[in-house]
Design a protein around this motif. Structure first.
Motif, PDB file in Angstrom:
ATOM      1  N   SER A 134     -72.206 -91.403  -1.890  1.00  0.00           N
ATOM      2  CA  SER A 134     -71.814 -91.956  -0.601  1.00  0.00           C
ATOM      3  C   SER A 134     -72.010 -90.868   0.447  1.00  0.00           C
ATOM      4  O   SER A 134     -72.127 -89.694   0.121  1.00  0.00           O
ATOM      5  CB  SER A 134     -70.361 -92.398  -0.644  1.00  0.00           C
ATOM      6  N   LEU A 135     -72.039 -91.269   1.710  1.00  0.00           N
ATOM      7  CA  LEU A 135     -72.207 -90.270   2.765  1.00  0.00           C
ATOM      8  C   LEU A 135     -70.932 -89.456   2.897  1.00  0.00           C
ATOM      9  O   LEU A 135     -69.835 -89.966   2.696  1.00  0.00           O
ATOM     10  CB  LEU A 135     -72.563 -90.959   4.078  1.00  0.00           C
ATOM     11  N   PRO A 136     -71.076 -88.176   3.217  1.00  0.00           N
ATOM     12  CA  PRO A 136     -69.883 -87.329   3.269  1.00  0.00           C
ATOM     13  C   PRO A 136     -69.007 -87.667   4.474  1.00  0.00           C
ATOM     14  O   PRO A 136     -69.483 -88.184   5.478  1.00  0.00           O
ATOM     15  CB  PRO A 136     -70.464 -85.928   3.413  1.00  0.00           C
ATOM     16  N   ARG A 137     -67.740 -87.339   4.336  1.00  0.00           N
ATOM     17  CA  ARG A 137     -66.817 -87.506   5.456  1.00  0.00           C
ATOM     18  C   ARG A 137     -66.942 -86.268   6.343  1.00  0.00           C
ATOM     19  O   ARG A 137     -67.011 -85.137   5.869  1.00  0.00           O
ATOM     20  CB  ARG A 137     -65.412 -87.600   4.856  1.00  0.00           C
ATOM     21  N   ALA A 139     -78.693 -81.292  22.855  1.00  0.00           N
ATOM     22  CA  ALA A 139     -77.739 -82.161  22.173  1.00  0.00           C
ATOM     23  C   ALA A 139     -78.435 -82.904  21.035  1.00  0.00           C
ATOM     24  O   ALA A 139     -77.920 -82.993  19.917  1.00  0.00           O
ATOM     25  CB  ALA A 139     -77.134 -83.150  23.158  1.00  0.00           C
ATOM     26  N   GLU A 140     -79.635 -83.410  21.314  1.00  0.00           N
ATOM     27  CA  GLU A 140     -80.378 -84.139  20.288  1.00  0.00           C
ATOM     28  C   GLU A 140     -80.627 -83.261  19.069  1.00  0.00           C
ATOM     29  O   GLU A 140     -80.413 -83.657  17.931  1.00  0.00           O
ATOM     30  CB  GLU A 140     -81.715 -84.622  20.867  1.00  0.00           C
ATOM     31  N   ARG A 141     -81.054 -82.035  19.342  1.00  0.00           N
ATOM     32  CA  ARG A 141     -81.342 -81.140  18.227  1.00  0.00           C
ATOM     33  C   ARG A 141     -80.097 -80.760  17.459  1.00  0.00           C
ATOM     34  O   ARG A 141     -80.118 -80.617  16.240  1.00  0.00           O
ATOM     35  CB  ARG A 141     -81.969 -79.865  18.748  1.00  0.00           C
ATOM     36  N   THR A 142     -79.009 -80.547  18.181  1.00  0.00           N
ATOM     37  CA  THR A 142     -77.757 -80.215  17.514  1.00  0.00           C
ATOM     38  C   THR A 142     -77.363 -81.363  16.597  1.00  0.00           C
ATOM     39  O   THR A 142     -76.978 -81.151  15.449  1.00  0.00           O
ATOM     40  CB  THR A 142     -76.657 -79.925  18.557  1.00  0.00           C
ATOM     41  N   TYR A 143     -77.497 -82.584  17.106  1.00  0.00           N
ATOM     42  CA  TYR A 143     -77.173 -83.732  16.260  1.00  0.00           C
ATOM     43  C   TYR A 143     -78.034 -83.724  14.999  1.00  0.00           C
ATOM     44  O   TYR A 143     -77.543 -83.832  13.875  1.00  0.00           O
ATOM     45  CB  TYR A 143     -77.357 -85.058  17.017  1.00  0.00           C
ATOM     46  N   GLN A 144     -79.337 -83.572  15.206  1.00  0.00           N
ATOM     47  CA  GLN A 144     -80.262 -83.634  14.065  1.00  0.00           C
ATOM     48  C   GLN A 144     -79.965 -82.547  13.043  1.00  0.00           C
ATOM     49  O   GLN A 144     -79.874 -82.797  11.847  1.00  0.00           O
ATOM     50  CB  GLN A 144     -81.707 -83.499  14.566  1.00  0.00           C
ATOM     51  N   LEU A 145     -79.804 -81.332  13.547  1.00  0.00           N
ATOM     52  CA  LEU A 145     -79.612 -80.198  12.648  1.00  0.00           C
ATOM     53  C   LEU A 145     -78.297 -80.326  11.880  1.00  0.00           C
ATOM     54  O   LEU A 145     -78.259 -80.178  10.657  1.00  0.00           O
ATOM     55  CB  LEU A 145     -79.643 -78.908  13.467  1.00  0.00           C
ATOM     56  N   LEU A 146     -77.210 -80.633  12.598  1.00  0.00           N
ATOM     57  CA  LEU A 146     -75.912 -80.686  11.926  1.00  0.00           C
ATOM     58  C   LEU A 146     -75.821 -81.892  10.996  1.00  0.00           C
ATOM     59  O   LEU A 146     -75.243 -81.809   9.913  1.00  0.00           O
ATOM     60  CB  LEU A 146     -74.778 -80.679  12.949  1.00  0.00           C
ATOM     61  N   HIS A 147     -76.435 -82.985  11.416  1.00  0.00           N
ATOM     62  CA  HIS A 147     -76.457 -84.151  10.537  1.00  0.00           C
ATOM     63  C   HIS A 147     -77.208 -83.818   9.242  1.00  0.00           C
ATOM     64  O   HIS A 147     -76.786 -84.178   8.144  1.00  0.00           O
ATOM     65  CB  HIS A 147     -77.140 -85.321  11.246  1.00  0.00           C
ATOM     66  N   VAL A 179     -71.882 -85.219  21.470  1.00  0.00           N
ATOM     67  CA  VAL A 179     -72.633 -84.983  20.238  1.00  0.00           C
ATOM     68  C   VAL A 179     -71.683 -84.718  19.071  1.00  0.00           C
ATOM     69  O   VAL A 179     -71.883 -85.202  17.947  1.00  0.00           O
ATOM     70  CB  VAL A 179     -73.683 -83.853  20.402  1.00  0.00           C
ATOM     71  N   MET A 180     -70.584 -83.990  19.325  1.00  0.00           N
ATOM     72  CA  MET A 180     -69.621 -83.716  18.256  1.00  0.00           C
ATOM     73  C   MET A 180     -68.896 -85.011  17.853  1.00  0.00           C
ATOM     74  O   MET A 180     -68.693 -85.283  16.670  1.00  0.00           O
ATOM     75  CB  MET A 180     -68.593 -82.671  18.705  1.00  0.00           C
ATOM     76  N   GLN A 181     -68.538 -85.791  18.875  1.00  0.00           N
ATOM     77  CA  GLN A 181     -67.860 -87.060  18.599  1.00  0.00           C
ATOM     78  C   GLN A 181     -68.766 -87.976  17.771  1.00  0.00           C
ATOM     79  O   GLN A 181     -68.316 -88.612  16.819  1.00  0.00           O
ATOM     80  CB  GLN A 181     -67.497 -87.755  19.922  1.00  0.00           C
ATOM     81  N   ALA A 182     -70.033 -88.020  18.135  1.00  0.00           N
ATOM     82  CA  ALA A 182     -70.970 -88.886  17.422  1.00  0.00           C
ATOM     83  C   ALA A 182     -71.144 -88.427  15.980  1.00  0.00           C
ATOM     84  O   ALA A 182     -71.210 -89.235  15.052  1.00  0.00           O
ATOM     85  CB  ALA A 182     -72.319 -88.912  18.133  1.00  0.00           C
ATOM     86  N   LEU A 183     -71.180 -87.102  15.782  1.00  0.00           N
ATOM     87  CA  LEU A 183     -71.320 -86.574  14.425  1.00  0.00           C
ATOM     88  C   LEU A 183     -70.128 -86.999  13.572  1.00  0.00           C
ATOM     89  O   LEU A 183     -70.284 -87.459  12.445  1.00  0.00           O
ATOM     90  CB  LEU A 183     -71.417 -85.049  14.455  1.00  0.00           C
ATOM     91  N   ALA A 184     -68.930 -86.835  14.152  1.00  0.00           N
ATOM     92  CA  ALA A 184     -67.729 -87.144  13.388  1.00  0.00           C
ATOM     93  C   ALA A 184     -67.649 -88.637  13.089  1.00  0.00           C
ATOM     94  O   ALA A 184     -67.217 -89.046  12.012  1.00  0.00           O
ATOM     95  CB  ALA A 184     -66.490 -86.683  14.151  1.00  0.00           C
ATOM     96  N   ALA A 185     -68.092 -89.446  14.041  1.00  0.00           N
ATOM     97  CA  ALA A 185     -67.996 -90.895  13.852  1.00  0.00           C
ATOM     98  C   ALA A 185     -69.203 -91.454  13.111  1.00  0.00           C
ATOM     99  O   ALA A 185     -69.233 -92.636  12.771  1.00  0.00           O
ATOM    100  CB  ALA A 185     -67.862 -91.569  15.215  1.00  0.00           C
ATOM    101  N   GLY A 186     -70.206 -90.609  12.870  1.00  0.00           N
ATOM    102  CA  GLY A 186     -71.417 -91.100  12.207  1.00  0.00           C
ATOM    103  C   GLY A 186     -72.160 -92.118  13.065  1.00  0.00           C
ATOM    104  O   GLY A 186     -72.862 -92.980  12.564  1.00  0.00           O
ATOM    105  N   ASP A 187     -72.010 -91.972  14.385  1.00  0.00           N
ATOM    106  CA  ASP A 187     -72.592 -92.971  15.277  1.00  0.00           C
ATOM    107  C   ASP A 187     -73.912 -92.473  15.862  1.00  0.00           C
ATOM    108  O   ASP A 187     -74.028 -92.199  17.040  1.00  0.00           O
ATOM    109  CB  ASP A 187     -71.596 -93.278  16.401  1.00  0.00           C
TER     110      ASP A 187
END
Ligand code: ADP
Ligand code: ZN
Length: 733
Positions: A389-392, A578-586, A612-620
């Motif tokens: 499953s995807l990680p929390r 922001a886009e790159r941060t999302y991609q890299l951290l995801h 970007v942090m909110q989106a990462l945490a929410a998987g959105d």
């Protein structure tokens, strides 16, 4: 960035004996352009101009090349017959021409080789000696070597037998050994079975693969975006497409963003197909590249995996292109010729009228927009394969955490690591900073160590005991005393680098076996692959690394990912930050919990409220991309508008300013186009050059290239000044 050809008048043009000489690249397998003269009284045509010239009895069209030409005396050169009334070929296209022909020796067939073979008389002599006749021990060793192993050159034979070349010559003279000429071109081997039973695909995978296979069957140009969460089996799915293309007798090109990923990929390919793919990147030796180039051209190489320059290989039967991790910023080449390899790959596919597959868990905004516009079709793998499953993902608000100075792991992250290790699982700590500390200063006088060539701090590297500039490579030993106040023992590191994090983890978890995965501590792609294998075999408990740990790896027992400083990528004026941060951290987060055991991810940030942090945490992801797209559309930024960066640089600050002002005065004033600057670039000095930047924004309908060419054509800058143009820049330094 590409040097603009414009008016940066090269040296030498004024010298009388040089004034008529020019170089012309011809469409022939020649290693170099040839020298010609201008027509009587005609000015020197600019690089890229098309000219007609004579070569022996032939008349050919060639392209005027930059540079001064060789040593052939002027009296022996022929004048150009005609300057063709066509706009000159642009610098980047000339570079492409050069790249396509870059492996110049590969254009000529390899010379046949001389190899030694044992003769019947030689065989008899060996037999006779066994029956008691005489042979010197050295001669005996040579004949044995020839009898036992494959044929080889005389020199190699002497080496194998551990004797001098004279011994081999003696045997040749005696007729015991003979030399034969053999073609050095390997024969086209029988094709392996390209359709071995792969794993049976899940229904999502099956559906995705079916869509791509349909494109291969139908033929013609199409772009398919294979969008699937990390670990969903994207690779497995495109392997099915590769199998189909290979089976149909076509060649396949796979682009990977990072050569460190190549070794793992090759192993996986070999396991699946029982055959090797050819490898193409800067670390492949010149000789091997030459062989690959020829093998591709001759159709012997059916599949090539490589870095962006593999795009320029001469495939005669290309049937499918796959761009893995299509969002990766390293596809944008910024040295020499600027190009976006992903976009270039799409162009190549369209010219060849073949399907291309763009693969990612976090497609770039450009690609997302192309899907929305209906240009690209998207296939989706929404679930991880099998049980995984995807990680929390949780954010750690670093503003609330109390950390001792010099410590970088927050209590929640340290606690999670402790639990992970106690459960016998593995953890990954991600910090995108090489070295020990990004800044060193003197506690006594406050002196900071700066690069003498660049506007940047020197980064301490403890393993190599050096202070290094990450921009120009300048390196100096770490001094024992402060060069400013001469105090001893007062230098202190500031901020974290992976090497420093390593110390902290070792102190917190003395039992843990820690590995560092950082490009400057690995000796090449093989070393990276070996380290990855060691992780899979659980010879390490904690992996600490920079972005090279983010991609591709599959470590079944890795269940915890800690992002030590999530804010790093958000600093600086990069429009894709922001886009790159999302991609890299995801992507990093995607390393956790890829097998049965569920994963968790902790992201340390001082900016938890950032979208970007909110989106990462929410998987959105899609919500984040939609917001990004709206913001960029509103600001007229790529992919909704066009952007170019112009960097004016010179060793002398005044010369740079002077040229920048001249350019500013001549700046185009066109509807739909805005020129910002000049301003000192964020990296105001790089490699000793002072840099001034312009940013040009244009609406999509405006011909940006033409406007830039016109602008630069109207301004004459001194020979010492360089003007670099980067269309759709990725780097904003
Ligand atoms: P991605 O490229 O999306 O990250 P991979 O193709 O690497 O995903 O798949 C993740 C893991 O799951 C790999 O170990 C892969 O071999 C395995 N896997 C994926 N799909 C299947 C399948 N249909 N059958 C067996 N194993 C699979
Ligand atoms: Zn530097």
């Amino acid at each position: 960035m590409a040097d603009w050809p414009a008016n940066s008048a090269g040296g030498g043009v004024d010298r009388p004996e040089r004034s008529r000489r020019l170089r012309v690249m011809l469409p022939l397998p020649l290693p170099e352009p040839l020298d010609y003269l201008t027509r009587d009284g005609a000015p020197l045509p600019e690089p890229g101009s098309f000219v007609r010239v004579e070569l022996g009895p032939r008349r050919l069209v060639g392209v005027v090349w930059e540079g001064e030409g060789g040593e052939v005396p002027v009296e022996r050169l022929k004048p150009v017959l005609e300057l063709l009334p066509t706009p000159p070929l642009r610098a980047e296209l000339r570079m492409v021409l050069r790249m396509a022909m870059s492996v110049e020796e590969a254009l000529l067939p390899p010379a046949p080789r001389r190899v030694c073979a044992i003769t019947p008389a030689g065989l008899e002599a060996v037999g006779a000696e066994e029956a008691g006749a005489k042979l010197t021990p050295a001669r005996r060793r040579v004949l044995d070597a020839l009898r036992d192993s494959a044929s080889c050159s005389a020199a190699e034979l002497a080496r194998r037998a551990g004797c001098t070349a004279g011994v081999v010559r003696g045997l040749l003279a005696a007729g015991f050994v003979t030399e034969q000429l053999v073609s050095a071109e390997p024969p086209r081997e029988a094709m392996p079975d390209w359709d071995p039973a792969g794993p049976s695909l899940s229904s999502d995978q099956e559906m995705a693969a079916r869509r791509i296979l349909d494109q291969i069957d139908t033929g013609g140009f199409s772009v398919t975006v294979l969008d699937g969460v990390t670990g969903s089996g994207k690779t497995e799915t495109y392997f099915a497409a590769i199998a189909a293309a290979l089976k149909a007798g076509r060649q396949v090109l796979v682009l990977l963003p990072e050569i460190a990923l190549g070794a793992q990929w090759l192993t996986r390919f070999r396991r699946r197909f029982g055959a090797n793919a050819a490898e193409w990147h800067s670390e492949v030796s010149q000789a091997a590249r030459r062989d690959t180039w020829r093998a591709v051209a001759a159709g012997r190489a059916r599949i090539v995996v490589g870095a962006r320059s593999a795009l320029f290989l001469p495939f005669p039967e290309l049937g499918l292109i796959v761009v893995d991790e299509e969002h990766d910023p390293s596809y944008k080449q910024e040295d020499g010729v600027c190009y976006q390899a992903r976009d270039m790959a799409v162009l190549r596919a369209s010219l060849a009228a073949i399907p291309i597959v763009l693969v990612s868990a976090t497609p770039s905004l450009e690609t997302t927009v192309n899907v929305a516009r209906g240009r690209y079709q998207r296939v989706h793998l929404p679930r991880r394969h099998a049980m995984a499953s995807l990680p929390r993902i949780d954010l750690v608000d670093m503003r609330r955490e109390r950390l001792e100075s010099g410590r970088f792991l927050s209590p929640p992250l340290a606690a999670a690591m402790r639990e992970t290790l106690a459960a016998g699982e593995q953890g990954l700590l991600f910090l995108n900073r090489r070295g020990y500390a990004p800044l060193t200063l003197c506690r006594a006088c406050g002196h900071r160590f700066q690069c003498p060539n660049c506007t940047s701090w020197l980064v301490e590297h403890r393993f190599t005991r050096r202070l290094i500039c990450h921009h120009c490579g300048y390196a100096a030993p770490i001094p024992a005393i402060c060069p400013e106040c001469l105090a001893a023992g007062t230098l202190v590191p500031c901020g974290p680098g992976v090497e420093r994090l390593n110390e902290e983890v070792a102190a917190l978890f003395p039992e843990a076996r820690i590995a560092l995965m950082v490009s400057d501590l690995l000796t090449g792609p093989r070393a990276a692959a070996e380290l990855a294998d060691a992780m899979v075999e659980r010879r390490y408990d904690v992996l600490i690394g920079t972005q090279i740990v983010a991609k591709g790896h599959h470590f079944p027992m890795l269940t915890l990912v800690g992002v030590v400083d999530a804010d790093l990528g958000l600093i600086g004026g990069d429009l894709r930050a922001a886009e790159r941060t999302y991609q890299l951290l995801h992507q990093v987060a995607g390393r956790a919990g890829r097998a049965e055991r569920p994963g968790r991810v902790l992201i340390q940030t001082y900016m938890p409220e950032q979208p970007v942090m909110q989106a990462l945490a929410a998987g959105d992801r899609d919500g984040f991309l939609a917001a990004e797209a709206a913001a960029r559309r509103g600001a007229g930024l790529p992919p909704f508008g066009r952007l170019a960066a112009l960097v004016v640089s010179a060793h002398d600050a005044e010369a740079a300013d002077f040229a920048a002002r001249a350019l500013a005065r001549a700046a185009p004033q066109l509807p739909g186009m805005t020129v910002l600057g000049p301003a000192p670039a964020p990296l105001a000095i790089l490699r000793g050059r002072h840099r001034r930047r312009f940013l040009v924004k244009a609406e999509r309908g405006v011909s940006l290239q033409a406007a830039l060419r016109d602008w630069l054509g109207r301004v004459r800058v001194a020979g010492s000044v360089r003007v670099q143009v980067d269309i759709d820049p990725y780097s904003f330094l």
